[in-house]
Write a protein that holds these residues in place. Structure first.
Motif, PDB file in Angstrom:
ATOM      1  N   PHE A 100      14.288  51.002  74.244  1.00 58.36           N
ATOM      2  CA  PHE A 100      14.977  50.568  73.031  1.00 58.36           C
ATOM      3  C   PHE A 100      16.477  50.822  73.127  1.00 58.36           C
ATOM      4  O   PHE A 100      17.294  49.943  72.842  1.00 58.36           O
ATOM      5  CB  PHE A 100      14.387  51.291  71.812  1.00 58.36           C
ATOM      6  CG  PHE A 100      15.094  50.981  70.520  1.00 58.36           C
ATOM      7  CD1 PHE A 100      15.040  49.695  69.990  1.00 58.36           C
ATOM      8  CD2 PHE A 100      15.819  51.949  69.849  1.00 58.36           C
ATOM      9  CE1 PHE A 100      15.690  49.402  68.797  1.00 58.36           C
ATOM     10  CE2 PHE A 100      16.471  51.666  68.667  1.00 58.36           C
ATOM     11  CZ  PHE A 100      16.409  50.387  68.135  1.00 58.36           C
ATOM     12  N   GLY A 101      16.847  52.042  73.548  1.00 54.03           N
ATOM     13  CA  GLY A 101      18.264  52.380  73.647  1.00 54.03           C
ATOM     14  C   GLY A 101      19.010  51.499  74.630  1.00 54.03           C
ATOM     15  O   GLY A 101      20.079  50.968  74.328  1.00 54.03           O
ATOM     16  N   LEU A 102      18.436  51.316  75.823  1.00 56.09           N
ATOM     17  CA  LEU A 102      19.100  50.514  76.847  1.00 56.09           C
ATOM     18  C   LEU A 102      19.143  49.035  76.478  1.00 56.09           C
ATOM     19  O   LEU A 102      20.136  48.346  76.747  1.00 56.09           O
ATOM     20  CB  LEU A 102      18.402  50.698  78.193  1.00 56.09           C
ATOM     21  CG  LEU A 102      18.556  52.065  78.859  1.00 56.09           C
ATOM     22  CD1 LEU A 102      17.801  52.102  80.182  1.00 56.09           C
ATOM     23  CD2 LEU A 102      20.020  52.417  79.083  1.00 56.09           C
ATOM     24  N   SER A 103      18.069  48.540  75.849  1.00 54.69           N
ATOM     25  CA  SER A 103      18.044  47.126  75.463  1.00 54.69           C
ATOM     26  C   SER A 103      19.169  46.817  74.482  1.00 54.69           C
ATOM     27  O   SER A 103      19.848  45.787  74.592  1.00 54.69           O
ATOM     28  CB  SER A 103      16.694  46.769  74.829  1.00 54.69           C
ATOM     29  OG  SER A 103      15.654  46.890  75.765  1.00 54.69           O
ATOM     30  N   ILE A 104      19.361  47.710  73.509  1.00 53.98           N
ATOM     31  CA  ILE A 104      20.436  47.524  72.538  1.00 53.98           C
ATOM     32  C   ILE A 104      21.795  47.580  73.233  1.00 53.98           C
ATOM     33  O   ILE A 104      22.691  46.766  72.982  1.00 53.98           O
ATOM     34  CB  ILE A 104      20.365  48.603  71.434  1.00 53.98           C
ATOM     35  CG1 ILE A 104      19.096  48.413  70.593  1.00 53.98           C
ATOM     36  CG2 ILE A 104      21.604  48.557  70.551  1.00 53.98           C
ATOM     37  CD1 ILE A 104      19.028  47.114  69.827  1.00 53.98           C
ATOM     38  N   VAL A 105      21.951  48.540  74.153  1.00 52.05           N
ATOM     39  CA  VAL A 105      23.250  48.732  74.799  1.00 52.05           C
ATOM     40  C   VAL A 105      23.601  47.575  75.731  1.00 52.05           C
ATOM     41  O   VAL A 105      24.777  47.267  75.917  1.00 52.05           O
ATOM     42  CB  VAL A 105      23.281  50.095  75.532  1.00 52.05           C
ATOM     43  CG1 VAL A 105      24.450  50.180  76.503  1.00 52.05           C
ATOM     44  CG2 VAL A 105      23.390  51.208  74.510  1.00 52.05           C
ATOM     45  N   ILE A 106      22.599  46.916  76.319  1.00 49.04           N
ATOM     46  CA  ILE A 106      22.900  45.729  77.125  1.00 49.04           C
ATOM     47  C   ILE A 106      23.640  44.708  76.262  1.00 49.04           C
ATOM     48  O   ILE A 106      24.649  44.125  76.685  1.00 49.04           O
ATOM     49  CB  ILE A 106      21.608  45.108  77.696  1.00 49.04           C
ATOM     50  CG1 ILE A 106      20.964  46.045  78.719  1.00 49.04           C
ATOM     51  CG2 ILE A 106      21.904  43.758  78.361  1.00 49.04           C
ATOM     52  CD1 ILE A 106      19.571  45.621  79.149  1.00 49.04           C
ATOM     53  N   GLY A 359      15.757  39.976  78.155  1.00 49.50           N
ATOM     54  CA  GLY A 359      16.893  39.164  77.740  1.00 49.50           C
ATOM     55  C   GLY A 359      16.894  38.905  76.244  1.00 49.50           C
ATOM     56  O   GLY A 359      17.956  38.939  75.594  1.00 49.50           O
ATOM     57  N   LEU A 360      15.716  38.672  75.664  1.00 47.50           N
ATOM     58  CA  LEU A 360      15.615  38.446  74.219  1.00 47.50           C
ATOM     59  C   LEU A 360      16.021  39.690  73.432  1.00 47.50           C
ATOM     60  O   LEU A 360      16.754  39.608  72.444  1.00 47.50           O
ATOM     61  CB  LEU A 360      14.185  38.038  73.849  1.00 47.50           C
ATOM     62  CG  LEU A 360      13.759  36.620  74.239  1.00 47.50           C
ATOM     63  CD1 LEU A 360      12.265  36.424  73.971  1.00 47.50           C
ATOM     64  CD2 LEU A 360      14.577  35.585  73.455  1.00 47.50           C
ATOM     65  N   MET A 361      15.544  40.864  73.882  1.00 45.82           N
ATOM     66  CA  MET A 361      15.883  42.110  73.197  1.00 45.82           C
ATOM     67  C   MET A 361      17.385  42.398  73.293  1.00 45.82           C
ATOM     68  O   MET A 361      18.016  42.811  72.321  1.00 45.82           O
ATOM     69  CB  MET A 361      15.084  43.263  73.806  1.00 45.82           C
ATOM     70  CG  MET A 361      15.215  44.571  73.054  1.00 45.82           C
ATOM     71  SD  MET A 361      14.495  44.489  71.417  1.00 45.82           S
ATOM     72  CE  MET A 361      14.917  46.109  70.769  1.00 45.82           C
ATOM     73  N   ALA A 362      17.966  42.161  74.459  1.00 46.00           N
ATOM     74  CA  ALA A 362      19.404  42.376  74.637  1.00 46.00           C
ATOM     75  C   ALA A 362      20.205  41.415  73.764  1.00 46.00           C
ATOM     76  O   ALA A 362      21.266  41.777  73.244  1.00 46.00           O
ATOM     77  CB  ALA A 362      19.775  42.201  76.104  1.00 46.00           C
ATOM     78  N   SER A 363      19.705  40.211  73.594  1.00 42.95           N
ATOM     79  CA  SER A 363      20.386  39.231  72.742  1.00 42.95           C
ATOM     80  C   SER A 363      20.457  39.729  71.305  1.00 42.95           C
ATOM     81  O   SER A 363      21.447  39.499  70.608  1.00 42.95           O
ATOM     82  CB  SER A 363      19.658  37.887  72.795  1.00 42.95           C
ATOM     83  OG  SER A 363      19.663  37.363  74.112  1.00 42.95           O
ATOM     84  N   MET A 364      19.409  40.422  70.866  1.00 39.96           N
ATOM     85  CA  MET A 364      19.433  41.017  69.533  1.00 39.96           C
ATOM     86  C   MET A 364      20.539  42.063  69.422  1.00 39.96           C
ATOM     87  O   MET A 364      21.169  42.214  68.371  1.00 39.96           O
ATOM     88  CB  MET A 364      18.073  41.644  69.215  1.00 39.96           C
ATOM     89  CG  MET A 364      16.950  40.639  69.032  1.00 39.96           C
ATOM     90  SD  MET A 364      15.324  41.442  68.852  1.00 39.96           S
ATOM     91  CE  MET A 364      15.601  42.428  67.373  1.00 39.96           C
ATOM     92  N   GLY A 365      20.790  42.774  70.523  1.00 42.42           N
ATOM     93  CA  GLY A 365      21.871  43.762  70.546  1.00 42.42           C
ATOM     94  C   GLY A 365      23.229  43.123  70.363  1.00 42.42           C
ATOM     95  O   GLY A 365      24.133  43.712  69.747  1.00 42.42           O
TER      96      GLY A 365
END
Length: 493
Positions: A100-106, A359-365
């Motif tokens: 979760f943390g890394l996905s957001i930070v991407i 990629g989808l999770m990072a896009s939310m970030g």
């Protein structure tokens, strides 16, 4: 009859080390040591001391990761370690927290990169193009383009990944060394003179500041984010060549090289730019190392260090995408996530579905960064997530022989049980201290809305993850499987 495609072990020591280095160097080196003057007011001249202090728990966590990696070289690193050496649920908590943390930070990094590109255009005199990048929809679109370009690079396999990552890593170090050399070459008096000449502005540096332990510890907890990233090496355990040796070595090499370079880089900037000026500017606007040194550098060198900062940020993306995608892949292999996520590309032998979901999770970030208006929220979430992850890794190192003796016997790095316990307990104590300080700082911060506190956001997400885990655990039992047996052995390669 064609065989089911599997992950291919193609990543050598250099590519694995680059994965860790590129995950660690980025916003943490170019932005955080200077914007911390705003986020932790009063830290003043003690930033470098706080950074050195922040290295202590990170080093113990890195050693724990290296030891565990030598015994359990599989995709999904931290999840595999804690689920086999501590408890399946805690393994999921550790890795979901990390994911979760890394996905957001991407997403945060992709979003923060665009202003660096804008500043390069400004230095080149392309004013119209730089103004276009100020538009919200343009910034979001370019950030998403960066993310999905590197999703594509990762899907194409280890060769594509290494060809992209290694040249950028060497270029990043080369251009970053310009900051180190010029930062130590110029003096604060040179800076004050350049500031007066360029902006007709007189500035008198403040020499001293009151030391406050609470402020110091808060700053150290935030600067801990600078060391997050070496863990991405462990996630590639299923694709590493000679993994029992290369994984631990790559982890130690990455945290050592990045730690030394980071300290030289930040100290060089503060050597030229008075800390009181950094603190004053940070309260007004977003600042970075290239922007601060641009006052004393000729235009050509200014563009070079801006380019280095931009590459450092962009370099984070492929390595972090690799990390979070392998975590999802490992969960799916154990039946905790839907089985379709274990899909492997027939040609490139990469977890393509997991990469698409990453990629989808990072896009939310990206969207979160844009609407929150403060990228430090994303960094705070990552720090909380990774402190919990590292804490559980250190606990796993302590419990492994009691929980899973067979896997403990496979450890090939630091075989002395006494040394393992020293590393594990030192990591536990220091990480609990840092986590407590960071949580207190977050909850006591004065913010506009409750959801700008990282701690409740993290707790909500982890609560939802726990519900998911319990649901999937029950499904495994009802399906006739014995979950405890599954989590006693390593997943098949």
């Amino acid at each position: 009859m064609s065989k089911t495609p599997k992950l291919s072990r193609q990543l050598g020591l250099l590519a694995l080390t680059a994965t860790g280095v590129c995950s660690m160097l980025g916003a943490s080196i170019n932005v955080v040591p200077f914007m911390i003057q705003k986020n932790v007011p009063g830290i003043g001249p003690y930033v470098l001391y706080a950074f050195a202090f922040a290295a202590i728990p990170a080093i113990f966590a890195a050693l724990a990761y290296g030891i565990l990696a030598s015994a359990m070289p599989r995709a999904g690193g931290s999840y595999i370690y804690a689920s086999r050496g501590l408890h399946p649920y805690l393994g999921f908590v550790a890795s979901f927290s990390q994911w979760f943390g890394l996905s957001i930070v991407i997403g945060v990094i992709a979003y923060v990169t665009i202003p660096f590109i804008r500043d390069i255009f400004i230095e080149l005199g392309w004013v119209g193009l730089s103004q276009t990048l100020e538009r919200g929809w343009v910034r979001i679109s370019l950030a998403l383009l960066l993310i999905w370009s590197f999703v594509g690079v990762n899907i194409r396999g280890a060769k594509s990944y290494a060809i992209t990552l290694l040249p950028m890593m060497f270029l990043m170090f080369f251009l970053g060394s310009i900051v180190v050399v010029t930062g130590y070459y110029f003096t604060p008096s040179d800076f004050v003179s350049a500031l007066e000449l360029r902006e007709n502005r007189t500035f008198v540096p403040t020499e001293n500041a009151v030391f406050d332990w609470r402020i110091f510890l808060s700053a150290a907890a935030l600067l801990f984010s600078s060391f997050i990233g070496f863990d991405s090496i462990a996630q590639a355990g299923g694709e590493a060549k000679n993994p029992t040796k290369t994984l631990p070595r790559a982890i130690i090499l990455s945290i050592t090289s990045v730690g030394l370079f980071y300290f030289l880089f930040a100290s060089a900037v503060y050597h030229t730019v008075p800390w009181s000026f950094v603190a004053e500017e940070a309260m007004k606007k977003d600042i970075s190392a290239p922007g601060l040194l641009s006052y004393v550098l000729p235009s050509g060198l200014g563009i070079a260090i801006l380019l280095g900062a931009t590459i450092a940020l962009i370099n984070d993306l492929p390595a972090m995408l690799l990390s979070v995608s392998r975590l999802m892949f490992a969960w799916a292999k154990d039946g905790i996530f839907p089985s379709f996520i274990t899909s492997i590309h027939k040609t490139y032998h990469t977890p393509n579905v997991a990469l698409l979901l990453a990629g989808l999770m990072a896009s939310m970030g990206v969207f979160g960064s844009h609407f929150a208006g403060d990228f430090f929220l994303g960094i705070d979430i990552m720090v909380t997530s990774m402190m919990v992850n590292f804490l559980l890794m250190c606990i796993t190192l302590i419990t492994l022989p009691q929980v899973n003796k067979k896997l403990a016997e496979k450890i090939s790095m630091f075989k002395s049980r006494r040394l393992q316990l020293i590393i594990g307990w030192a990591g536990v104590v220091s990480l609990i201290l840092f986590l407590a300080v960071h949580t207190y700082k977050d909850l006591s911060a004065n913010v506009a809305e409750w959801y700008f506190h990282s701690t409740p956001i993290w707790l909500i997400v982890m609560g939802l993850a726990s519900i998911l885990f319990l649901f999937k655990w029950k499904q495994l039992k009802n399906g006739g499987s014995d979950p405890h047996t599954i989590f006693k052995v390593l997943p098949e390669e």
